[in-house]
Scaffold this motif. Structure first.
Motif, PDB file in Angstrom:
ATOM      1  N   ALA A  11      48.391  47.908  27.704  1.00 33.31           N
ATOM      2  CA  ALA A  11      49.105  48.879  26.672  1.00 33.31           C
ATOM      3  C   ALA A  11      50.759  47.788  26.625  1.00 33.31           C
ATOM      4  CB  ALA A  11      49.888  49.809  27.550  1.00 33.31           C
ATOM      5  N   ILE A  12      50.935  46.025  26.895  1.00 30.47           N
ATOM      6  CA  ILE A  12      52.263  45.587  26.451  1.00 30.47           C
ATOM      7  C   ILE A  12      51.538  45.292  25.177  1.00 30.47           C
ATOM      8  CG2 ILE A  12      53.757  43.907  26.781  1.00 30.47           C
ATOM      9  CD1 ILE A  12      53.904  45.321  29.763  1.00 30.47           C
ATOM     10  N   ILE A  13      50.945  44.936  25.474  1.00 27.89           N
ATOM     11  CA  ILE A  13      50.327  43.120  23.519  1.00 27.89           C
ATOM     12  C   ILE A  13      49.966  44.765  23.060  1.00 27.89           C
ATOM     13  CG2 ILE A  13      48.703  42.610  23.431  1.00 27.89           C
ATOM     14  CD1 ILE A  13      47.477  41.034  26.457  1.00 27.89           C
ATOM     15  N   GLN A  14      49.644  46.247  22.924  1.00 28.00           N
ATOM     16  CA  GLN A  14      49.270  46.871  22.473  1.00 28.00           C
ATOM     17  C   GLN A  14      50.461  47.348  21.230  1.00 28.00           C
ATOM     18  OE1 GLN A  14      45.805  48.565  20.743  1.00 28.00           O
ATOM     19  NE2 GLN A  14      47.346  48.087  19.293  1.00 28.00           N
ATOM     20  N   TYR A  15      51.982  47.526  22.118  1.00 27.42           N
ATOM     21  CA  TYR A  15      53.151  47.505  22.109  1.00 27.42           C
ATOM     22  C   TYR A  15      53.328  47.222  20.724  1.00 27.42           C
ATOM     23  CZ  TYR A  15      57.881  48.125  20.878  1.00 27.42           C
ATOM     24  OH  TYR A  15      59.083  48.316  20.818  1.00 27.42           O
ATOM     25  N   ILE A  16      53.412  45.205  21.256  1.00 28.43           N
ATOM     26  CA  ILE A  16      54.003  44.355  20.851  1.00 28.43           C
ATOM     27  C   ILE A  16      53.558  44.195  19.431  1.00 28.43           C
ATOM     28  CG2 ILE A  16      53.938  42.165  20.826  1.00 28.43           C
ATOM     29  CD1 ILE A  16      54.625  42.071  23.878  1.00 28.43           C
ATOM     30  N   THR A  17      51.932  44.047  19.588  1.00 28.26           N
ATOM     31  CA  THR A  17      50.931  44.094  17.919  1.00 28.26           C
ATOM     32  C   THR A  17      51.614  45.404  17.156  1.00 28.26           C
ATOM     33  OG1 THR A  17      48.754  44.529  19.092  1.00 28.26           O
ATOM     34  CG2 THR A  17      49.398  42.362  18.928  1.00 28.26           C
ATOM     35  N   ARG A  67      61.368  45.440  37.986  1.00 35.55           N
ATOM     36  CA  ARG A  67      62.966  44.854  37.929  1.00 35.55           C
ATOM     37  C   ARG A  67      62.936  43.415  36.771  1.00 35.55           C
ATOM     38  NH1 ARG A  67      66.451  41.764  42.619  1.00 35.55           N
ATOM     39  NH2 ARG A  67      67.877  42.038  41.673  1.00 35.55           N
ATOM     40  N   LEU A  68      64.080  44.072  35.865  1.00 37.25           N
ATOM     41  CA  LEU A  68      64.442  42.940  34.636  1.00 37.25           C
ATOM     42  C   LEU A  68      65.134  41.631  35.752  1.00 37.25           C
ATOM     43  CD1 LEU A  68      63.799  41.981  31.649  1.00 37.25           C
ATOM     44  CD2 LEU A  68      66.237  42.803  31.999  1.00 37.25           C
ATOM     45  N   MET A  69      64.862  40.166  35.438  1.00 29.92           N
ATOM     46  CA  MET A  69      65.813  39.331  35.655  1.00 29.92           C
ATOM     47  C   MET A  69      65.737  38.147  35.441  1.00 29.92           C
ATOM     48  SD  MET A  69      63.702  38.632  39.472  1.00 29.92           S
ATOM     49  CE  MET A  69      62.008  40.278  39.202  1.00 29.92           C
ATOM     50  N   SER A  90      57.773  49.864  34.926  1.00 24.45           N
ATOM     51  CA  SER A  90      57.363  51.143  34.691  1.00 24.45           C
ATOM     52  C   SER A  90      56.982  51.607  33.155  1.00 24.45           C
ATOM     53  CB  SER A  90      58.184  51.937  35.844  1.00 24.45           C
ATOM     54  OG  SER A  90      59.283  51.779  35.234  1.00 24.45           O
ATOM     55  N   PRO A  91      56.526  52.564  32.778  1.00 26.77           N
ATOM     56  CA  PRO A  91      56.813  52.692  31.349  1.00 26.77           C
ATOM     57  C   PRO A  91      58.296  53.338  30.961  1.00 26.77           C
ATOM     58  CG  PRO A  91      54.872  54.213  32.589  1.00 26.77           C
ATOM     59  CD  PRO A  91      55.785  53.372  33.794  1.00 26.77           C
ATOM     60  N   GLU A  92      59.655  53.728  32.056  1.00 29.24           N
ATOM     61  CA  GLU A  92      60.271  54.071  32.221  1.00 29.24           C
ATOM     62  C   GLU A  92      61.440  52.415  31.779  1.00 29.24           C
ATOM     63  OE1 GLU A  92      58.740  56.708  33.752  1.00 29.24           O
ATOM     64  OE2 GLU A  92      59.116  54.972  34.856  1.00 29.24           O
ATOM     65  N   THR A  93      61.073  51.546  32.419  1.00 35.30           N
ATOM     66  CA  THR A  93      61.672  50.348  32.617  1.00 35.30           C
ATOM     67  C   THR A  93      61.517  49.487  31.070  1.00 35.30           C
ATOM     68  OG1 THR A  93      61.366  49.458  34.935  1.00 35.30           O
ATOM     69  CG2 THR A  93      61.802  47.591  33.618  1.00 35.30           C
ATOM     70  N   PHE A  94      59.968  49.184  31.057  1.00 37.48           N
ATOM     71  CA  PHE A  94      59.709  49.305  29.707  1.00 37.48           C
ATOM     72  C   PHE A  94      60.234  49.024  28.655  1.00 37.48           C
ATOM     73  CE2 PHE A  94      56.156  48.299  26.215  1.00 37.48           C
ATOM     74  CZ  PHE A  94      56.730  46.911  25.913  1.00 37.48           C
ATOM     75  N   GLU A  95      60.558  50.638  28.183  1.00 37.51           N
ATOM     76  CA  GLU A  95      62.068  51.184  27.366  1.00 37.51           C
ATOM     77  C   GLU A  95      62.845  50.918  27.035  1.00 37.51           C
ATOM     78  OE1 GLU A  95      61.223  53.653  24.623  1.00 37.51           O
ATOM     79  OE2 GLU A  95      58.907  53.034  25.929  1.00 37.51           O
ATOM     80  N   ALA A  96      63.284  50.329  28.439  1.00 36.59           N
ATOM     81  CA  ALA A  96      65.044  49.540  28.891  1.00 36.59           C
ATOM     82  C   ALA A  96      64.542  48.017  27.903  1.00 36.59           C
ATOM     83  CB  ALA A  96      65.171  49.833  29.168  1.00 36.59           C
ATOM     84  N   LYS A 133      62.496  46.687  25.374  1.00 37.10           N
ATOM     85  CA  LYS A 133      62.021  46.631  23.880  1.00 37.10           C
ATOM     86  C   LYS A 133      62.697  46.280  23.541  1.00 37.10           C
ATOM     87  CE  LYS A 133      58.529  50.812  24.002  1.00 37.10           C
ATOM     88  NZ  LYS A 133      57.897  52.267  23.474  1.00 37.10           N
ATOM     89  N   PRO A 134      64.517  46.301  23.891  1.00 37.53           N
ATOM     90  CA  PRO A 134      65.340  46.006  23.034  1.00 37.53           C
ATOM     91  C   PRO A 134      65.029  44.379  22.944  1.00 37.53           C
ATOM     92  CG  PRO A 134      66.387  47.771  23.390  1.00 37.53           C
ATOM     93  CD  PRO A 134      64.660  47.612  23.984  1.00 37.53           C
ATOM     94  N   LEU A 135      64.371  43.862  24.125  1.00 36.92           N
ATOM     95  CA  LEU A 135      64.677  42.687  24.535  1.00 36.92           C
ATOM     96  C   LEU A 135      63.331  41.878  23.842  1.00 36.92           C
ATOM     97  CD1 LEU A 135      65.502  42.679  27.923  1.00 36.92           C
ATOM     98  CD2 LEU A 135      67.225  41.807  26.400  1.00 36.92           C
ATOM     99  N   LEU A 136      62.198  42.709  23.608  1.00 36.14           N
ATOM    100  CA  LEU A 136      61.167  41.898  22.393  1.00 36.14           C
ATOM    101  C   LEU A 136      61.302  41.689  21.068  1.00 36.14           C
ATOM    102  CD1 LEU A 136      57.935  44.007  24.341  1.00 36.14           C
ATOM    103  CD2 LEU A 136      58.302  41.266  24.293  1.00 36.14           C
ATOM    104  N   ALA A 137      62.183  42.891  20.890  1.00 33.68           N
ATOM    105  CA  ALA A 137      63.005  42.838  19.186  1.00 33.68           C
ATOM    106  C   ALA A 137      63.644  41.473  19.015  1.00 33.68           C
ATOM    107  CB  ALA A 137      63.737  44.242  18.987  1.00 33.68           C
ATOM    108  N   ASP A 138      64.633  40.958  20.088  1.00 28.19           N
ATOM    109  CA  ASP A 138      65.454  40.019  20.505  1.00 28.19           C
ATOM    110  C   ASP A 138      64.534  39.042  20.146  1.00 28.19           C
ATOM    111  OD1 ASP A 138      68.658  38.469  20.946  1.00 28.19           O
ATOM    112  OD2 ASP A 138      67.020  38.089  22.397  1.00 28.19           O
ATOM    113  N   ALA A 139      63.814  38.836  20.977  1.00 24.16           N
ATOM    114  CA  ALA A 139      62.797  37.632  21.135  1.00 24.16           C
ATOM    115  C   ALA A 139      62.800  37.680  19.751  1.00 24.16           C
ATOM    116  CB  ALA A 139      62.143  37.571  22.242  1.00 24.16           C
ATOM    117  N   TYR A 140      61.711  38.637  19.190  1.00 24.15           N
ATOM    118  CA  TYR A 140      61.221  38.556  18.439  1.00 24.15           C
ATOM    119  C   TYR A 140      61.866  38.291  16.864  1.00 24.15           C
ATOM    120  CZ  TYR A 140      58.359  40.114  13.579  1.00 24.15           C
ATOM    121  OH  TYR A 140      57.832  40.141  12.510  1.00 24.15           O
TER     122      TYR A 140
END
Length: 158
Positions: A5-11, A108-110, A127-133, A135-142
Motif C-alpha cells: 500500500a505504501i509503494i502503491q501510494y508513492i507510485t 512512531r516517527l523517529m 498505521s493508516p493514521e500515521t502514514f497520513e501524517a 505523506k508530507p515527508l514523502l513529498a518533501d523527500a520527492y
C-alpha cells in the motif's frame, strides 16, 4: 498499512518514480524508491529518496529489530530543515543509534537509527493514521530529489 500500500501510494502520487526490489544480494527483500524520470539513473551514484527495509543488517543496523515477523521500516530522506523541525540537529560523529529513541517501536516517527546525520527519518509498520501524517515527508523527500535532478539537468544543458 502494509508495504504494498505504501509503494502503491508513492507510485500513484509522484511522477518519474522507479521502484527497485532486488531479488538477491544484500538488498534482497528490501525496496528502494528512486526519482528517475528519464529511466537512466546511475544507481551507483544516486540514492533513493525512500526505502522499505525488511531485515536487520548484521553488524551495523539491528536496533529496529526487523527480525520480528511482519516488521518493516519505512525510511525517508528529507530536507535538512524538515529534519531539524522534527528532531533538531542529529547527533554528530559516527553514525550510531541515539539512546533517545526506542528504534524497535512500531508506528512512531523517529530519526533513522544509522542515517539521521544524513537527514533520514523512519518508522516501523505505520498505521493508516500515521502514514497520513507522513505523506508530507514523502513529498518533501520527492521534491528534494526532483529539484536536485532539475538542477543537474540544467547544468548539463548549458
Amino acid at each position: 498499512m502494509d508495504q504494498e500500500a505504501i509503494i502503491q501510494y508513492i507510485t500513484d502520487t509522484f511522477a518519474g518514480v522507479d521502484v527497485l526490489r532486488p531479488s538477491d544480494g544484500p538488498g534482497a527483500g528490501d525496496t528502494f524508491i528512486y526519482y528517475d524520470p528519464d529511466g537512466d539513473l546511475d544507481r551507483t551514484r544516486e540514492l533513493p529518496f525512500a526505502t522499505i527495509v525488511t531485515k536487520n543488517h548484521t553488524g551495523f543496523d539491528e536496533s529496529s529489530r526487523l527480525d520480528r515477523p511482519g516488521v518493516f521500516r519505512l525510511n525517508i530522506g528529507v530536507r535538512r530543515d524538515t529534519f531539524r523541525a522534527l528532531f533538531g540537529d542529529p547527533p554528530s560523529g559516527a553514525d550510531a543509534p541515539s539512546t533517545d529513541y526506542d528504534y524497535a517501536a512500531l508506528d512512531r516517527l523517529m530519526p533513522h537509527p544509522i542515517y539521521a546525520s544524513q537527514w533520514w527519518v523512519c518508522l516501523l509498520n505505520p498505521s493508516p493514521e500515521t502514514f497520513e501524517a507522513v505523506k508530507p515527508l514523502l513529498a518533501d523527500a520527492y521534491d528534494r530529489v526532483a529539484t536536485r535532478h532539475a538542477r543537474t539537468q540544467a547544468r548539463r544543458d548549458e
